[in-house]
Design a protein around this motif. Sequence first.
Motif, PDB file in Angstrom:
ATOM      1  N   GLY A  51     -21.012  -6.280 -47.580  1.00  0.00           N
ATOM      2  CA  GLY A  51     -22.143  -5.399 -47.295  1.00  0.00           C
ATOM      3  C   GLY A  51     -22.310  -5.162 -45.808  1.00  0.00           C
ATOM      4  N   TRP A  52     -22.122  -6.221 -45.022  1.00  0.00           N
ATOM      5  CA  TRP A  52     -22.205  -6.109 -43.568  1.00  0.00           C
ATOM      6  C   TRP A  52     -21.109  -5.186 -43.038  1.00  0.00           C
ATOM      7  CZ3 TRP A  52     -18.624  -7.562 -39.884  1.00  0.00           C
ATOM      8  CH2 TRP A  52     -19.069  -7.586 -38.567  1.00  0.00           C
ATOM      9  N   TRP A  53     -19.889  -5.373 -43.516  1.00  0.00           N
ATOM     10  CA  TRP A  53     -18.745  -4.545 -43.094  1.00  0.00           C
ATOM     11  C   TRP A  53     -19.005  -3.077 -43.418  1.00  0.00           C
ATOM     12  CZ3 TRP A  53     -14.330  -5.008 -40.325  1.00  0.00           C
ATOM     13  CH2 TRP A  53     -13.354  -4.029 -40.488  1.00  0.00           C
ATOM     14  N   ASP A  54     -19.441  -2.808 -44.647  1.00  0.00           N
ATOM     15  CA  ASP A  54     -19.702  -1.424 -45.061  1.00  0.00           C
ATOM     16  C   ASP A  54     -20.796  -0.786 -44.208  1.00  0.00           C
ATOM     17  OD1 ASP A  54     -17.751  -1.728 -47.010  1.00  0.00           O
ATOM     18  OD2 ASP A  54     -19.195  -2.042 -48.645  1.00  0.00           O
ATOM     19  N   ALA A  55     -21.835  -1.549 -43.870  1.00  0.00           N
ATOM     20  CA  ALA A  55     -22.915  -1.025 -43.021  1.00  0.00           C
ATOM     21  C   ALA A  55     -22.392  -0.709 -41.625  1.00  0.00           C
ATOM     22  CB  ALA A  55     -24.073  -2.022 -42.952  1.00  0.00           C
ATOM     23  N   ALA A  56     -21.508  -1.558 -41.097  1.00  0.00           N
ATOM     24  CA  ALA A  56     -20.935  -1.314 -39.773  1.00  0.00           C
ATOM     25  C   ALA A  56     -20.104  -0.029 -39.783  1.00  0.00           C
ATOM     26  CB  ALA A  56     -20.088  -2.500 -39.327  1.00  0.00           C
ATOM     27  N   LEU A  57     -19.274   0.162 -40.796  1.00  0.00           N
ATOM     28  CA  LEU A  57     -18.453   1.370 -40.874  1.00  0.00           C
ATOM     29  C   LEU A  57     -19.320   2.624 -41.050  1.00  0.00           C
ATOM     30  CD1 LEU A  57     -15.362   0.300 -43.010  1.00  0.00           C
ATOM     31  CD2 LEU A  57     -15.552   0.475 -40.528  1.00  0.00           C
ATOM     32  N   LYS A  58     -20.394   2.502 -41.814  1.00  0.00           N
ATOM     33  CA  LYS A  58     -21.303   3.635 -42.005  1.00  0.00           C
ATOM     34  C   LYS A  58     -21.975   4.018 -40.678  1.00  0.00           C
ATOM     35  CE  LYS A  58     -25.232   5.131 -44.778  1.00  0.00           C
ATOM     36  NZ  LYS A  58     -26.234   4.747 -45.774  1.00  0.00           N
ATOM     37  N   ALA A  59     -22.404   3.030 -39.915  1.00  0.00           N
ATOM     38  CA  ALA A  59     -23.021   3.299 -38.608  1.00  0.00           C
ATOM     39  C   ALA A  59     -22.000   3.891 -37.638  1.00  0.00           C
ATOM     40  CB  ALA A  59     -23.633   2.020 -38.039  1.00  0.00           C
ATOM     41  N   MET A  60     -20.759   3.440 -37.724  1.00  0.00           N
ATOM     42  CA  MET A  60     -19.707   4.014 -36.874  1.00  0.00           C
ATOM     43  C   MET A  60     -19.489   5.484 -37.223  1.00  0.00           C
ATOM     44  SD  MET A  60     -16.911   0.935 -36.468  1.00  0.00           S
ATOM     45  CE  MET A  60     -15.831   1.867 -35.355  1.00  0.00           C
ATOM     46  N   ALA A  67     -18.347  -0.868 -33.665  1.00  0.00           N
ATOM     47  CA  ALA A  67     -18.132  -2.281 -33.965  1.00  0.00           C
ATOM     48  C   ALA A  67     -16.699  -2.638 -33.602  1.00  0.00           C
ATOM     49  CB  ALA A  67     -18.402  -2.552 -35.442  1.00  0.00           C
ATOM     50  N   TYR A  68     -16.538  -3.786 -32.961  1.00  0.00           N
ATOM     51  CA  TYR A  68     -15.233  -4.221 -32.480  1.00  0.00           C
ATOM     52  C   TYR A  68     -14.849  -5.578 -33.050  1.00  0.00           C
ATOM     53  CZ  TYR A  68     -15.772  -0.863 -28.617  1.00  0.00           C
ATOM     54  OH  TYR A  68     -15.945   0.257 -27.856  1.00  0.00           O
ATOM     55  N   ALA A  69     -13.575  -5.725 -33.372  1.00  0.00           N
ATOM     56  CA  ALA A  69     -12.971  -7.036 -33.571  1.00  0.00           C
ATOM     57  C   ALA A  69     -12.596  -7.538 -32.189  1.00  0.00           C
ATOM     58  CB  ALA A  69     -11.734  -6.921 -34.453  1.00  0.00           C
ATOM     59  N   VAL A  70     -12.877  -8.801 -31.917  1.00  0.00           N
ATOM     60  CA  VAL A  70     -12.541  -9.400 -30.629  1.00  0.00           C
ATOM     61  C   VAL A  70     -11.279 -10.239 -30.831  1.00  0.00           C
ATOM     62  CG1 VAL A  70     -13.316 -10.912 -28.771  1.00  0.00           C
ATOM     63  CG2 VAL A  70     -14.967  -9.432 -29.947  1.00  0.00           C
ATOM     64  N   ARG A  71     -10.204  -9.798 -30.190  1.00  0.00           N
ATOM     65  CA  ARG A  71      -8.912 -10.476 -30.305  1.00  0.00           C
ATOM     66  C   ARG A  71      -8.650 -11.247 -29.004  1.00  0.00           C
ATOM     67  NH1 ARG A  71      -5.195  -9.763 -34.047  1.00  0.00           N
ATOM     68  NH2 ARG A  71      -5.958  -7.711 -34.689  1.00  0.00           N
ATOM     69  N   ARG A  72      -8.473 -12.538 -29.140  1.00  0.00           N
ATOM     70  CA  ARG A  72      -8.169 -13.398 -28.003  1.00  0.00           C
ATOM     71  C   ARG A  72      -6.737 -13.134 -27.539  1.00  0.00           C
ATOM     72  NH1 ARG A  72      -9.611 -19.134 -29.856  1.00  0.00           N
ATOM     73  NH2 ARG A  72      -7.721 -18.792 -31.035  1.00  0.00           N
ATOM     74  N   ARG A  73      -6.401 -13.518 -26.328  1.00  0.00           N
ATOM     75  CA  ARG A  73      -5.074 -13.205 -25.781  1.00  0.00           C
ATOM     76  C   ARG A  73      -3.937 -13.845 -26.555  1.00  0.00           C
ATOM     77  NH1 ARG A  73      -5.639 -15.712 -19.811  1.00  0.00           N
ATOM     78  NH2 ARG A  73      -6.939 -17.447 -20.419  1.00  0.00           N
ATOM     79  N   ASP A  74      -4.214 -14.873 -27.382  1.00  0.00           N
ATOM     80  CA  ASP A  74      -3.154 -15.458 -28.218  1.00  0.00           C
ATOM     81  C   ASP A  74      -2.923 -14.655 -29.499  1.00  0.00           C
ATOM     82  OD1 ASP A  74      -5.317 -16.110 -29.846  1.00  0.00           O
ATOM     83  OD2 ASP A  74      -5.033 -18.271 -29.700  1.00  0.00           O
ATOM     84  N   GLY A  75      -3.682 -13.562 -29.666  1.00  0.00           N
ATOM     85  CA  GLY A  75      -3.495 -12.683 -30.822  1.00  0.00           C
ATOM     86  C   GLY A  75      -4.471 -12.908 -31.963  1.00  0.00           C
ATOM     87  N   ALA A  76      -5.248 -13.975 -31.927  1.00  0.00           N
ATOM     88  CA  ALA A  76      -6.185 -14.278 -33.011  1.00  0.00           C
ATOM     89  C   ALA A  76      -7.474 -13.478 -32.870  1.00  0.00           C
ATOM     90  CB  ALA A  76      -6.509 -15.767 -33.018  1.00  0.00           C
ATOM     91  N   VAL A  77      -7.957 -12.910 -33.979  1.00  0.00           N
ATOM     92  CA  VAL A  77      -9.293 -12.316 -34.009  1.00  0.00           C
ATOM     93  C   VAL A  77     -10.273 -13.476 -34.136  1.00  0.00           C
ATOM     94  CG1 VAL A  77     -10.905 -10.861 -35.300  1.00  0.00           C
ATOM     95  CG2 VAL A  77      -8.548 -10.100 -34.951  1.00  0.00           C
ATOM     96  N   VAL A  78     -11.171 -13.600 -33.151  1.00  0.00           N
ATOM     97  CA  VAL A  78     -12.080 -14.751 -33.089  1.00  0.00           C
ATOM     98  C   VAL A  78     -13.539 -14.368 -33.257  1.00  0.00           C
ATOM     99  CG1 VAL A  78     -10.503 -16.161 -31.716  1.00  0.00           C
ATOM    100  CG2 VAL A  78     -12.161 -14.657 -30.564  1.00  0.00           C
ATOM    101  N   GLY A  79     -13.819 -13.082 -33.481  1.00  0.00           N
ATOM    102  CA  GLY A  79     -15.200 -12.688 -33.662  1.00  0.00           C
ATOM    103  C   GLY A  79     -15.384 -11.195 -33.617  1.00  0.00           C
ATOM    104  N   THR A  80     -16.635 -10.817 -33.388  1.00  0.00           N
ATOM    105  CA  THR A  80     -17.009  -9.406 -33.386  1.00  0.00           C
ATOM    106  C   THR A  80     -18.122  -9.162 -32.370  1.00  0.00           C
ATOM    107  OG1 THR A  80     -17.720  -7.556 -34.783  1.00  0.00           O
ATOM    108  CG2 THR A  80     -18.725  -9.675 -35.230  1.00  0.00           C
ATOM    109  N   THR A  81     -18.198  -7.945 -31.911  1.00  0.00           N
ATOM    110  CA  THR A  81     -19.305  -7.495 -31.077  1.00  0.00           C
ATOM    111  C   THR A  81     -19.443  -5.995 -31.285  1.00  0.00           C
ATOM    112  OG1 THR A  81     -20.328  -7.639 -28.897  1.00  0.00           O
ATOM    113  CG2 THR A  81     -17.985  -7.028 -28.957  1.00  0.00           C
ATOM    114  N   SER A  82     -20.518  -5.414 -30.776  1.00  0.00           N
ATOM    115  CA  SER A  82     -20.746  -3.982 -30.963  1.00  0.00           C
ATOM    116  C   SER A  82     -21.475  -3.365 -29.783  1.00  0.00           C
ATOM    117  CB  SER A  82     -21.619  -3.728 -32.208  1.00  0.00           C
ATOM    118  OG  SER A  82     -20.968  -4.072 -33.394  1.00  0.00           O
ATOM    119  N   LEU A  83     -21.205  -2.094 -29.586  1.00  0.00           N
ATOM    120  CA  LEU A  83     -22.124  -1.206 -28.885  1.00  0.00           C
ATOM    121  C   LEU A  83     -22.915  -0.556 -30.011  1.00  0.00           C
ATOM    122  CD1 LEU A  83     -19.805   0.512 -26.259  1.00  0.00           C
ATOM    123  CD2 LEU A  83     -21.681  -1.065 -25.779  1.00  0.00           C
ATOM    124  N   TYR A  84     -24.208  -0.688 -29.992  1.00  0.00           N
ATOM    125  CA  TYR A  84     -24.992  -0.102 -31.085  1.00  0.00           C
ATOM    126  C   TYR A  84     -26.294   0.452 -30.553  1.00  0.00           C
ATOM    127  CZ  TYR A  84     -27.738  -4.438 -31.407  1.00  0.00           C
ATOM    128  OH  TYR A  84     -28.554  -5.505 -31.138  1.00  0.00           O
TER     129      TYR A  84
END
Length: 194
Positions: A51-60, A67-84
């Motif tokens: 539900g959270w994902w769908d709401a983020a895509l709808k707002a985009m 909404a952004y996936a935050v990828r660390r320099r080792d290649g792992a996605v470690v979280g999320t942040t947004s301009l909203y």
Amino acid sequence: MKLSPVVLEDAFVRLEPFTEALKDEVRAALDCDPDAWNGMVAAAYGAHFDGWWDAALKAMAAGSRIAYAVRRRDGAVVGTTSLYEIKPEHRRCEIGSTFYRPEARGGAINPAYKRLLLDYAFSNGAIRVEIITDALNAASQAAIRKLGATFEGVLRKHKTTWTGRARDTAQFAILDEDWPDVRRRLDERLAALA
């Protein structure tokens, strides 16, 4: 002010706008630390994720959020942040809806992603960028103050969390005239972490 979903990257992190291809990596990054979600307006772990994902895509799609996936320099996605709360008519937006896996908290990730988002917003016409947090979250407020944002007060019963608690919100902002000093401070912090 015109903000679009573009990849933002530096030596520490890569911010990738949400696409369906990122869904499983973002889900895996957020599916932890249930207690950390308690101050958030919406939860995105476990059964809450879709539900959270769908709401983020709808707002985009509506242009009110990136909404952004935050990828660390080792290649792992470690979280999320947004301009909203993107408001082109007022030349303002917010940075938030941020969550990191516990092992990604601290260090370079927080100042690096904020440096990228603030630069992107101000370079594209923003005159005000807000950062808000739960008034009970002292660690988050300390990090926002360390960034150089100006504390503007507490908005009482401003939002209702997904748990039903009426949340007081601590509000901070960075204005376009503040940005050069904030940018310098961030650059100094990141240089020390390189």
